[in-house]
Design an enzyme around this catalytic site. Sequence first.
Site, PDB file in Angstrom:
ATOM      1  N   TYR A   1      -9.651  11.154   5.036  1.00 46.40           N
ATOM      2  CA  TYR A   1      -9.326  11.461   2.933  1.00 46.40           C
ATOM      3  C   TYR A   1     -10.807  11.717   2.397  1.00 46.40           C
ATOM      4  O   TYR A   1     -10.982  11.763   1.614  1.00 46.40           O
ATOM      5  CB  TYR A   1      -9.296   9.530   2.245  1.00 46.40           C
ATOM      6  CG  TYR A   1      -8.363   8.806   2.747  1.00 46.40           C
ATOM      7  CD1 TYR A   1      -7.338   9.409   2.373  1.00 46.40           C
ATOM      8  CD2 TYR A   1      -7.790   7.389   4.028  1.00 46.40           C
ATOM      9  CE1 TYR A   1      -5.760   9.096   2.427  1.00 46.40           C
ATOM     10  CE2 TYR A   1      -6.837   7.629   4.169  1.00 46.40           C
ATOM     11  CZ  TYR A   1      -5.611   7.990   3.356  1.00 46.40           C
ATOM     12  OH  TYR A   1      -4.404   7.203   3.648  1.00 46.40           O
TER      13      TYR A   1
ATOM     14  N   HIS B   1       1.415  -1.048  -0.448  1.00 48.65           N
ATOM     15  CA  HIS B   1      -0.009  -0.305   0.357  1.00 48.65           C
ATOM     16  C   HIS B   1       0.617   1.110   0.363  1.00 48.65           C
ATOM     17  O   HIS B   1       1.524   1.253   1.098  1.00 48.65           O
ATOM     18  CB  HIS B   1      -1.238   0.051   1.026  1.00 48.65           C
ATOM     19  CG  HIS B   1      -2.200   1.313   1.267  1.00 48.65           C
ATOM     20  ND1 HIS B   1      -3.412   0.831   0.573  1.00 48.65           N
ATOM     21  CD2 HIS B   1      -1.722   3.023   1.366  1.00 48.65           C
ATOM     22  CE1 HIS B   1      -3.898   2.601   0.340  1.00 48.65           C
ATOM     23  NE2 HIS B   1      -2.950   3.387   1.409  1.00 48.65           N
ATOM     24  N   ALA B   2       0.310   2.155  -1.080  1.00 47.13           N
ATOM     25  CA  ALA B   2       1.505   3.537  -1.272  1.00 47.13           C
ATOM     26  C   ALA B   2       1.263   4.818   0.518  1.00 47.13           C
ATOM     27  O   ALA B   2       0.386   4.771   0.584  1.00 47.13           O
ATOM     28  CB  ALA B   2       0.786   3.830  -2.562  1.00 47.13           C
TER      29      ALA B   2
ATOM     30  N   HIS C   1      -6.444   0.397   5.629  1.00 41.01           N
ATOM     31  CA  HIS C   1      -6.237   1.093   6.971  1.00 41.01           C
ATOM     32  C   HIS C   1      -7.196   1.185   8.311  1.00 41.01           C
ATOM     33  O   HIS C   1      -6.373   1.441   9.628  1.00 41.01           O
ATOM     34  CB  HIS C   1      -6.634   2.448   6.718  1.00 41.01           C
ATOM     35  CG  HIS C   1      -6.221   3.553   5.159  1.00 41.01           C
ATOM     36  ND1 HIS C   1      -6.262   2.505   3.788  1.00 41.01           N
ATOM     37  CD2 HIS C   1      -5.788   4.429   5.788  1.00 41.01           C
ATOM     38  CE1 HIS C   1      -5.411   3.344   2.813  1.00 41.01           C
ATOM     39  NE2 HIS C   1      -5.687   4.323   3.771  1.00 41.01           N
TER      40      HIS C   1
ATOM     41  N   HIS D   1       2.565  15.079  -0.025  1.00 43.03           N
ATOM     42  CA  HIS D   1       2.988  14.519   1.274  1.00 43.03           C
ATOM     43  C   HIS D   1       4.307  14.449   1.697  1.00 43.03           C
ATOM     44  O   HIS D   1       4.627  15.581   2.310  1.00 43.03           O
ATOM     45  CB  HIS D   1       3.098  12.632   1.465  1.00 43.03           C
ATOM     46  CG  HIS D   1       1.677  11.794   1.648  1.00 43.03           C
ATOM     47  ND1 HIS D   1       0.582  13.062   2.807  1.00 43.03           N
ATOM     48  CD2 HIS D   1       0.991  11.490   1.464  1.00 43.03           C
ATOM     49  CE1 HIS D   1      -0.405  11.892   2.603  1.00 43.03           C
ATOM     50  NE2 HIS D   1      -0.727  11.079   1.908  1.00 43.03           N
TER      51      HIS D   1
ATOM     52  N   GLU E   1      -3.364  14.591   3.645  1.00 42.77           N
ATOM     53  CA  GLU E   1      -4.043  14.049   2.037  1.00 42.77           C
ATOM     54  C   GLU E   1      -4.392  14.542   0.760  1.00 42.77           C
ATOM     55  O   GLU E   1      -4.624  13.892  -0.022  1.00 42.77           O
ATOM     56  CB  GLU E   1      -4.976  12.559   2.480  1.00 42.77           C
ATOM     57  CG  GLU E   1      -5.164  11.952   4.069  1.00 42.77           C
ATOM     58  CD  GLU E   1      -3.578  10.639   3.078  1.00 42.77           C
ATOM     59  OE1 GLU E   1      -3.221  10.792   2.414  1.00 42.77           O
ATOM     60  OE2 GLU E   1      -3.337  10.445   4.165  1.00 42.77           O
TER      61      GLU E   1
ATOM     62  N   HIS F   1       0.295  12.075  -5.523  1.00 45.79           N
ATOM     63  CA  HIS F   1      -0.286  11.702  -4.341  1.00 45.79           C
ATOM     64  C   HIS F   1       0.861  11.955  -3.514  1.00 45.79           C
ATOM     65  O   HIS F   1       0.570  13.112  -1.883  1.00 45.79           O
ATOM     66  CB  HIS F   1      -1.486  10.632  -3.794  1.00 45.79           C
ATOM     67  CG  HIS F   1      -2.141  10.922  -2.030  1.00 45.79           C
ATOM     68  ND1 HIS F   1      -3.788  11.054  -2.540  1.00 45.79           N
ATOM     69  CD2 HIS F   1      -1.903   9.876  -1.524  1.00 45.79           C
ATOM     70  CE1 HIS F   1      -3.976  10.978  -0.774  1.00 45.79           C
ATOM     71  NE2 HIS F   1      -2.340  10.513  -0.803  1.00 45.79           N
ATOM     72  N   GLU F   2       1.823  10.925  -3.448  1.00 45.82           N
ATOM     73  CA  GLU F   2       2.163  10.471  -1.896  1.00 45.82           C
ATOM     74  C   GLU F   2       3.477  12.109  -2.174  1.00 45.82           C
ATOM     75  O   GLU F   2       3.895  12.065  -1.117  1.00 45.82           O
ATOM     76  CB  GLU F   2       3.002   9.271  -2.580  1.00 45.82           C
ATOM     77  CG  GLU F   2       2.126   7.928  -2.189  1.00 45.82           C
ATOM     78  CD  GLU F   2       1.496   8.022  -1.086  1.00 45.82           C
ATOM     79  OE1 GLU F   2       2.171   8.127  -0.596  1.00 45.82           O
ATOM     80  OE2 GLU F   2       0.271   7.339  -1.289  1.00 45.82           O
TER      81      GLU F   2
END
Length: 606
Positions: free
Chosen positions: A513, A345-346, A503, A379, A403, A375-376
């Site tokens: 999210y 999971h990323a 999660h 972060h 997020e 998305h990553e």
Amino acid sequence: MTPMPKWALSALAVALLSACQSDAPASEADQKTDPRTFIAEAEADMAQISETAGRAQWIYANFITEDTAALASEAGRIYTEKAVHYASQAATLDASGLSAEEQRKLDILKRNLTLPAPADPAKSQRLAELGTELGGLYGKGRFCLEPDNCLSQPQLSSIMASSRDPEELERVWAGWREIAKPMRPLFSEQVQLANQGAQALGYANVGELWRSKYDMPAADFPKQLDGLWDEVKPLYEALHCYVRGELGEQYGAEVVPQDQPIPAHLLGNMWAQQWGEIYELVAPADLPGPGYDLTALLAEHGYDEIKMVEQAETFFTSMGFAPLPDTFWTRSLFVEPQDRDVVCHASAWDLDNREDIRIKMCIRKNGEDFRVIHHELGHNIYQRAYMDQPFLFKDSANDGFHEAIGDVISLSITPNYLKEIGLIDDVPPAESDIGLLLRQALDKVAFLPFGLMIDQWRWQVFSGEITEANYNAAWWELRQQYQGIQAPVARSEADFDPGAKYHVPASVPYTRYFLAHILQFQFYQALCEEAGYQGPIHRCSLYGSEEAGAKLNTMLEMGLSQPWPQALAAVTGSEQMSGQALLNYFAPLHQWLDTQNQAAGRQCGW
Ligand code: X8Z
Ligand code: ZN
């Protein structure tokens, strides 16, 4: 919980990061302790252990073995025990003489845990082990289509995205959920222990602790969520109605009954959380589509995993952000290893609370993962932007902000942008825009009730309204109530379907999210304005806008130092979270969906 923790890593991390006991911090705070000294010591201590705990978790998530599990549990135990210790001490101190900044740090210390450990060392150790074990069960999970063909989660997700055979989809859907059955007793034990820890800190249960992190009384936060959901729900209902109708045409009314929730295996995603992969199935044949298929374009242009990440990095540098450090490239995980178990999971990590930023992801060469990479990196860019804040402020304004950032950039993957980077030659005409918006809504609007229901379930588990005897039934009641979907095959309390969603075993709160899906449209709309963009909002790309980058950066570098309404105002000028920007973005589609549903005489609802 760690260096990368609070939001991303929390995954298995947080859980792992469990408790501490006898090795108490160097100085015990008590009534006589000077609060300033206490804050300084706690901050320095947590900064240091978060680094060790983060490294242990990184190694575990990249090499799942008994030994790395033991080391990660131990590091997690120490981290959590210290965090619990400081939280309970912080609650006893008199904050009246402190500056606003110091008071905020004290508040953060009180709530800075995901799963607090009870004081009993044996329980604390057990809680740490449970987190590690649950994370490992998810990471090692495989479903064997045949005895010699066992597939990992990303491989199974590819089938869910591309297969149009209901029987195959049903088999993969149910097969993946087998991995979660053994999690049930572990999860239940984890809930009991963490609730004891939360109660010792003065919270009614873990859910209340989670709801206390939003710069408002914990009791007000659910009302805020309800208000946001009420705003966007009519749009979701129109999309649901349309998709169920089209799937009925495709698969027949026996497979997709038109007066019932949609069977969860037909929506192109293992969890029915984003539906973009079934675009061609539900878009009318005469609707000019987005005009391109991102997955195909990436293949045609020879994009491998690294090139996909490099291209995403370029987006951020085009807005004035510094390039990623060399260590990002040498230390990240981009490709699923064939020789060992990893958590696929990323996630995005910050290992030294400064510039040792990395992602860990089993990248698939498709459009969806191209978006997830953005998305990553969002972060990582956030983490680096707040690196000069004091340790306790090294986090996003609230977890939804973390997020949302990369997703703002993903919204900018427009036809104009794809032309600019040479992936397409011509920008599709304006008539294609409904197709584009439908494609976006299948991901972004479909996600909203999913983003909300996961923690509605967990909050009720933590409060005892949902017990182990009805974990699964209550899960499907909420899936039906919020999303209007149903399980394709009979479920029972032998199943533990929540555990098949990363999660839950990883103990990452999920409301973030939902918030991010609201916030990203607010940020995007404001930043497009800052970039001087004029035109239909969904065609705006922030690519190349240093003005938008600078504006965004003012918010990112604030970290957690100010209450989130101030951070929000730094970009949008408003202190309110609101669904209005999302509704503006999808307004033409909403109208179109209503017309389609009406013309087809559909009975909406479930
Ligand atoms: O977990 C994630 C990210 C890592 S923070 C890949 N997301 C949620 C999910 O996959 O369930 C992003 C969207 C929702
Ligand atoms: Zn994320």
